[in-house]
Design a protein around this motif. Structure first.
Motif, PDB file in Angstrom:
ATOM      1  N   MET A   1     -54.230 -43.699  39.447  1.00 18.28           N
ATOM      2  CA  MET A   1     -55.545 -43.057  39.482  1.00 18.28           C
ATOM      3  C   MET A   1     -55.432 -41.704  40.182  1.00 18.28           C
ATOM      4  SD  MET A   1     -59.092 -44.576  41.019  1.00 18.28           S
ATOM      5  CE  MET A   1     -60.614 -43.630  40.928  1.00 18.28           C
ATOM      6  N   ALA A   2     -56.008 -40.700  39.576  1.00 16.11           N
ATOM      7  CA  ALA A   2     -55.907 -39.345  40.120  1.00 16.11           C
ATOM      8  C   ALA A   2     -56.659 -39.231  41.438  1.00 16.11           C
ATOM      9  CB  ALA A   2     -56.460 -38.338  39.120  1.00 16.11           C
ATOM     10  N   ASP A   3     -56.093 -38.457  42.349  1.00 20.32           N
ATOM     11  CA  ASP A   3     -56.736 -38.178  43.630  1.00 20.32           C
ATOM     12  C   ASP A   3     -57.684 -37.000  43.414  1.00 20.32           C
ATOM     13  OD1 ASP A   3     -57.438 -37.538  46.263  1.00 20.32           O
ATOM     14  OD2 ASP A   3     -55.498 -38.214  47.029  1.00 20.32           O
ATOM     15  N   GLU A   4     -58.961 -37.227  43.583  1.00 22.27           N
ATOM     16  CA  GLU A   4     -59.949 -36.182  43.316  1.00 22.27           C
ATOM     17  C   GLU A   4     -60.403 -35.469  44.578  1.00 22.27           C
ATOM     18  OE1 GLU A   4     -63.101 -37.945  41.103  1.00 22.27           O
ATOM     19  OE2 GLU A   4     -61.871 -38.243  39.297  1.00 22.27           O
ATOM     20  N   ARG A   5     -59.733 -35.716  45.705  1.00 21.55           N
ATOM     21  CA  ARG A   5     -60.129 -35.070  46.955  1.00 21.55           C
ATOM     22  C   ARG A   5     -59.694 -33.612  46.977  1.00 21.55           C
ATOM     23  NH1 ARG A   5     -57.489 -38.685  51.466  1.00 21.55           N
ATOM     24  NH2 ARG A   5     -55.814 -38.678  49.884  1.00 21.55           N
ATOM     25  N   THR A   6     -60.436 -32.823  47.738  1.00 19.95           N
ATOM     26  CA  THR A   6     -60.115 -31.414  47.945  1.00 19.95           C
ATOM     27  C   THR A   6     -59.823 -31.185  49.415  1.00 19.95           C
ATOM     28  OG1 THR A   6     -61.501 -30.649  46.107  1.00 19.95           O
ATOM     29  CG2 THR A   6     -60.977 -29.051  47.829  1.00 19.95           C
ATOM     30  N   PHE A   7     -58.606 -30.729  49.716  1.00 20.93           N
ATOM     31  CA  PHE A   7     -58.223 -30.366  51.078  1.00 20.93           C
ATOM     32  C   PHE A   7     -58.191 -28.838  51.148  1.00 20.93           C
ATOM     33  CE2 PHE A   7     -55.555 -34.418  52.174  1.00 20.93           C
ATOM     34  CZ  PHE A   7     -56.701 -35.188  52.038  1.00 20.93           C
ATOM     35  N   VAL A   8     -58.950 -28.288  52.077  1.00 20.24           N
ATOM     36  CA  VAL A   8     -59.027 -26.841  52.236  1.00 20.24           C
ATOM     37  C   VAL A   8     -58.329 -26.439  53.523  1.00 20.24           C
ATOM     38  CG1 VAL A   8     -60.560 -24.860  52.546  1.00 20.24           C
ATOM     39  CG2 VAL A   8     -61.162 -26.655  50.916  1.00 20.24           C
ATOM     40  N   ILE A   9     -57.477 -25.442  53.444  1.00 21.08           N
ATOM     41  CA  ILE A   9     -56.779 -24.893  54.608  1.00 21.08           C
ATOM     42  C   ILE A   9     -57.241 -23.456  54.788  1.00 21.08           C
ATOM     43  CG2 ILE A   9     -54.540 -24.380  55.652  1.00 21.08           C
ATOM     44  CD1 ILE A   9     -53.327 -26.461  53.669  1.00 21.08           C
ATOM     45  N   VAL A  10     -57.857 -23.167  55.917  1.00 23.85           N
ATOM     46  CA  VAL A  10     -58.337 -21.817  56.197  1.00 23.85           C
ATOM     47  C   VAL A  10     -57.350 -21.146  57.148  1.00 23.85           C
ATOM     48  CG1 VAL A  10     -60.217 -20.388  57.074  1.00 23.85           C
ATOM     49  CG2 VAL A  10     -60.724 -22.533  55.878  1.00 23.85           C
ATOM     50  N   GLY A  11     -56.644 -20.156  56.645  1.00 18.16           N
ATOM     51  CA  GLY A  11     -55.604 -19.463  57.410  1.00 18.16           C
ATOM     52  C   GLY A  11     -54.285 -19.572  56.683  1.00 18.16           C
ATOM     53  N   ALA A  12     -53.879 -18.496  55.991  1.00 20.66           N
ATOM     54  CA  ALA A  12     -52.681 -18.544  55.152  1.00 20.66           C
ATOM     55  C   ALA A  12     -51.483 -17.919  55.859  1.00 20.66           C
ATOM     56  CB  ALA A  12     -52.950 -17.839  53.827  1.00 20.66           C
ATOM     57  N   GLY A  13     -51.235 -18.387  57.074  1.00 19.33           N
ATOM     58  CA  GLY A  13     -50.037 -18.001  57.804  1.00 19.33           C
ATOM     59  C   GLY A  13     -49.003 -19.099  57.711  1.00 19.33           C
ATOM     60  N   LEU A  14     -48.075 -19.121  58.661  1.00 19.14           N
ATOM     61  CA  LEU A  14     -46.999 -20.101  58.640  1.00 19.14           C
ATOM     62  C   LEU A  14     -47.532 -21.517  58.766  1.00 19.14           C
ATOM     63  CD1 LEU A  14     -44.015 -20.872  58.685  1.00 19.14           C
ATOM     64  CD2 LEU A  14     -43.982 -20.366  61.134  1.00 19.14           C
ATOM     65  N   ALA A  15     -48.454 -21.752  59.689  1.00 19.48           N
ATOM     66  CA  ALA A  15     -48.985 -23.108  59.895  1.00 19.48           C
ATOM     67  C   ALA A  15     -49.683 -23.619  58.640  1.00 19.48           C
ATOM     68  CB  ALA A  15     -49.935 -23.132  61.087  1.00 19.48           C
ATOM     69  N   GLY A  16     -50.523 -22.786  58.049  1.00 20.90           N
ATOM     70  CA  GLY A  16     -51.234 -23.198  56.848  1.00 20.90           C
ATOM     71  C   GLY A  16     -50.299 -23.466  55.691  1.00 20.90           C
ATOM     72  N   ALA A  17     -49.309 -22.604  55.514  1.00 17.33           N
ATOM     73  CA  ALA A  17     -48.362 -22.785  54.423  1.00 17.33           C
ATOM     74  C   ALA A  17     -47.544 -24.059  54.598  1.00 17.33           C
ATOM     75  CB  ALA A  17     -47.431 -21.574  54.336  1.00 17.33           C
ATOM     76  N   LYS A  18     -47.118 -24.338  55.833  1.00 22.84           N
ATOM     77  CA  LYS A  18     -46.335 -25.550  56.089  1.00 22.84           C
ATOM     78  C   LYS A  18     -47.176 -26.811  55.896  1.00 22.84           C
ATOM     79  CE  LYS A  18     -42.283 -23.990  56.680  1.00 22.84           C
ATOM     80  NZ  LYS A  18     -41.207 -24.408  55.748  1.00 22.84           N
ATOM     81  N   ALA A  19     -48.448 -26.729  56.206  1.00 25.22           N
ATOM     82  CA  ALA A  19     -49.325 -27.873  55.948  1.00 25.22           C
ATOM     83  C   ALA A  19     -49.425 -28.137  54.456  1.00 25.22           C
ATOM     84  CB  ALA A  19     -50.699 -27.614  56.545  1.00 25.22           C
ATOM     85  N   ALA A  20     -49.597 -27.071  53.660  1.00 24.01           N
ATOM     86  CA  ALA A  20     -49.672 -27.230  52.206  1.00 24.01           C
ATOM     87  C   ALA A  20     -48.368 -27.790  51.652  1.00 24.01           C
ATOM     88  CB  ALA A  20     -49.996 -25.884  51.561  1.00 24.01           C
ATOM     89  N   GLU A  21     -47.234 -27.271  52.134  1.00 18.52           N
ATOM     90  CA  GLU A  21     -45.926 -27.787  51.720  1.00 18.52           C
ATOM     91  C   GLU A  21     -45.820 -29.281  51.994  1.00 18.52           C
ATOM     92  OE1 GLU A  21     -42.423 -26.067  53.260  1.00 18.52           O
ATOM     93  OE2 GLU A  21     -42.960 -24.021  52.732  1.00 18.52           O
ATOM     94  N   THR A  22     -46.216 -29.671  53.202  1.00 15.22           N
ATOM     95  CA  THR A  22     -46.097 -31.070  53.619  1.00 15.22           C
ATOM     96  C   THR A  22     -46.969 -31.975  52.766  1.00 15.22           C
ATOM     97  OG1 THR A  22     -45.596 -30.384  55.880  1.00 15.22           O
ATOM     98  CG2 THR A  22     -46.348 -32.648  55.575  1.00 15.22           C
ATOM     99  N   LEU A  23     -48.177 -31.531  52.459  1.00 15.52           N
ATOM    100  CA  LEU A  23     -49.073 -32.331  51.613  1.00 15.52           C
ATOM    101  C   LEU A  23     -48.415 -32.637  50.266  1.00 15.52           C
ATOM    102  CD1 LEU A  23     -52.482 -30.587  52.332  1.00 15.52           C
ATOM    103  CD2 LEU A  23     -51.871 -32.926  52.947  1.00 15.52           C
ATOM    104  N   ARG A  24     -47.838 -31.608  49.648  1.00 10.01           N
ATOM    105  CA  ARG A  24     -47.213 -31.838  48.349  1.00 10.01           C
ATOM    106  C   ARG A  24     -45.926 -32.658  48.487  1.00 10.01           C
ATOM    107  NH1 ARG A  24     -51.443 -31.570  45.829  1.00 10.01           N
ATOM    108  NH2 ARG A  24     -52.138 -29.653  44.777  1.00 10.01           N
ATOM    109  N   ALA A  25     -45.138 -32.371  49.509  1.00  9.32           N
ATOM    110  CA  ALA A  25     -43.879 -33.100  49.697  1.00  9.32           C
ATOM    111  C   ALA A  25     -44.116 -34.574  49.964  1.00  9.32           C
ATOM    112  CB  ALA A  25     -43.085 -32.486  50.843  1.00  9.32           C
ATOM    113  N   ASP A  26     -45.242 -34.880  50.618  1.00  7.39           N
ATOM    114  CA  ASP A  26     -45.552 -36.268  50.947  1.00  7.39           C
ATOM    115  C   ASP A  26     -46.400 -36.958  49.891  1.00  7.39           C
ATOM    116  OD1 ASP A  26     -44.141 -35.711  53.204  1.00  7.39           O
ATOM    117  OD2 ASP A  26     -45.710 -36.261  54.630  1.00  7.39           O
TER     118      ASP A  26
END
Length: 418
Positions: A1-26
């Motif tokens: 079943m598809a995950d229909e949630r939306t996670f928003v990250i405000v701040g596109a620096g190193l911390a934000g990018a690493k959070a996005a990476e981790t979400l996809r990697a996990d």
């Protein structure tokens, strides 16, 4: 079943990018929206005051967290040049550029920090510069290549790294600092003296106990005037007097804020489903037993990863030993731990910190209280970060070590806790 949630990250620096990476990697398959005010894709800041400022080829491109196509390839909706102007935690929505509304299921704030500025006459003159963004680093590098007299205001890490870069490019350099030594608040007198001697050995002049009263010039900067009336010739002034957290959005949303966004050890803010990481957070640090706001690269790197896991509902305890590094001339260092002046009773050196024949020393310094190591710094001594961090972790947990052995290079660091 598809995950229909939306996670928003405000701040596109190193911390934000690493959070996005981790979400996809996990394995997160829902929507990720990464929002940043700058026009550049996420990048790391250390190269901006180090290799790139020295003009090293390829340093600018190496600062970027990922290649340009990575975000689209991993279905990360990267929105640059976009400002979040409002946060409504009750409706779980943000407003972009005062117009567009965006719903979130979970929100991560990695809004970072901005430079503190000087409010003195002449502060807007061309030639008065700050260093925080990649654009500012580009402009500063261009100016350094043709500058003759550089005044650096502030003898913190950014100020000293900029001073070293200016000397590399051949400029005469004067550093103006209110304290009695460079980095005094961070390192204390014992190790701060090493940096004063290092920069003097490379031709830098210090003006301690001094403040800038004004910047002078007709159409561009010509001199820097100190509070005692001294006028320093300058065609370039670089101001590095600290940073302050970007908490405006958090305040707007009613989050608990005090010298940063207040978060617990799980990087949770005071609002449900809202997390924060990086420079902007004031963390209830479980190892240090206090609240701290850490402004360094490693905190953005590791905090972003931890925040990504927290968004996924993992039981996160963010208790990393604070870490940073600096390269100036022929002295490279790594610092691990946390020891403010007045909180330690002595500094134990392993090796001599003295500069000999103009050459940077090789040593390790330990900030100690009651035999417990609170922080350690290795200078031109490498591959010792892990055992130093183990000593620091043990020290903050209450475990003392033999100080004679701590100072003895013949005793392996990883044997001190046996």
């Amino acid at each position: 079943m598809a995950d229909e949630r939306t996670f928003v990250i405000v701040g596109a620096g190193l911390a934000g990018a690493k959070a996005a990476e981790t979400l996809r990697a996990d394995g997160f398959t829902g929507k990720i929206i990464l929002i940043g005010e700058e026009t550049e894709r996420p990048y790391e800041r250390p190269p901006l005051s180090k290799d790139h400022l020295h003009g090293k080829e390829g340093a600018r491109e190496k600062a970027f967290v990922r290649e340009p196509g990575w975000y689209a390839e991993h279905d990360v909706d990267l929105r640059l040049a976009t400002r979040v102007t409002h946060l409504d935690i009750s409706l779980k929505k943000i407003v972009l550029d005062g117009v567009d509304e965006l719903h979130y299921d979970k929100l991560l704030l990695t809004t970072g920090s901005r430079v503190r500025t000087l409010d003195v006459p002449g502060a807007q003159l061309p030639g008065v510069r700050y260093l925080r963004t990649v654009d500012e680093s580009d402009a500063l590098l261009d100016h350094l290549k043709r500058a003759a007299n550089v005044v650096v205001v502030g003898a913190g890490w950014i100020g000293l790294e900029t001073a070293a870069a200016a000397r590399h490019h051949g400029a005469e350099v004067t550093v103006v600092e209110l304290a009695d030594l460079p980095l005094q608040r961070v390192l204390g007198d014992e190790v701060a003296t090493v940096y004063a001697e290092l920069h003097r050995a490379h031709g830098v002049t210090f003006r301690f106990g001094a403040k800038v009263a004004s910047f002078k010039g007709s159409s561009a900067l010509e001199s820097v005037v100190l509070d005692d009336g001294t006028e320093l010739p300058a065609d370039l002034a670089v101001v590095g007097v600290g940073i302050q957290p970007n908490t405006e959005l958090a305040v707007d949303g009613g989050l608990a804020v005090d010298n940063g966004i207040l978060v617990d050890a799980g990087l949770r803010t005071s609002a449900p489903d809202v997390y924060a990481a990086g420079d902007v957070v004031n963390l209830d640090h479980p190892l240090l037993g206090r609240r701290v706001r850490v402004e360094h690269w490693a905190n953005a790197l590791n905090g972003g990863k931890a925040a990504g896991k927290a968004l996924l509902g993992e039981d996160v305890t963010y208790d990393r030993v604070p870490y940073f590094y600096s390269d100036q001339y022929d002295l490279g260092m790594e610092y691990s731990g946390y020891a403010s002046p007045g909180e330690y009773d002595q500094v134990v050196f392993r090796g001599s910190p003295a500069i000999a024949d103009g050459k940077a020393p090789e040593f390790i310094a330990f900030w100690v209280r009651d035999g417990r190591v609170l922080a350690g710094m290795n200078a031109n001594v490498w591959d010792v970060t892990d055992p130093i961090q183990a000593l620091v972790r043990a020290g903050h947990q209450g475990r003392a070590v033999d100080l004679a052995k701590l100072a003895d290079p013949a005793v392996p660091l990883d044997k001190l806790l046996d």
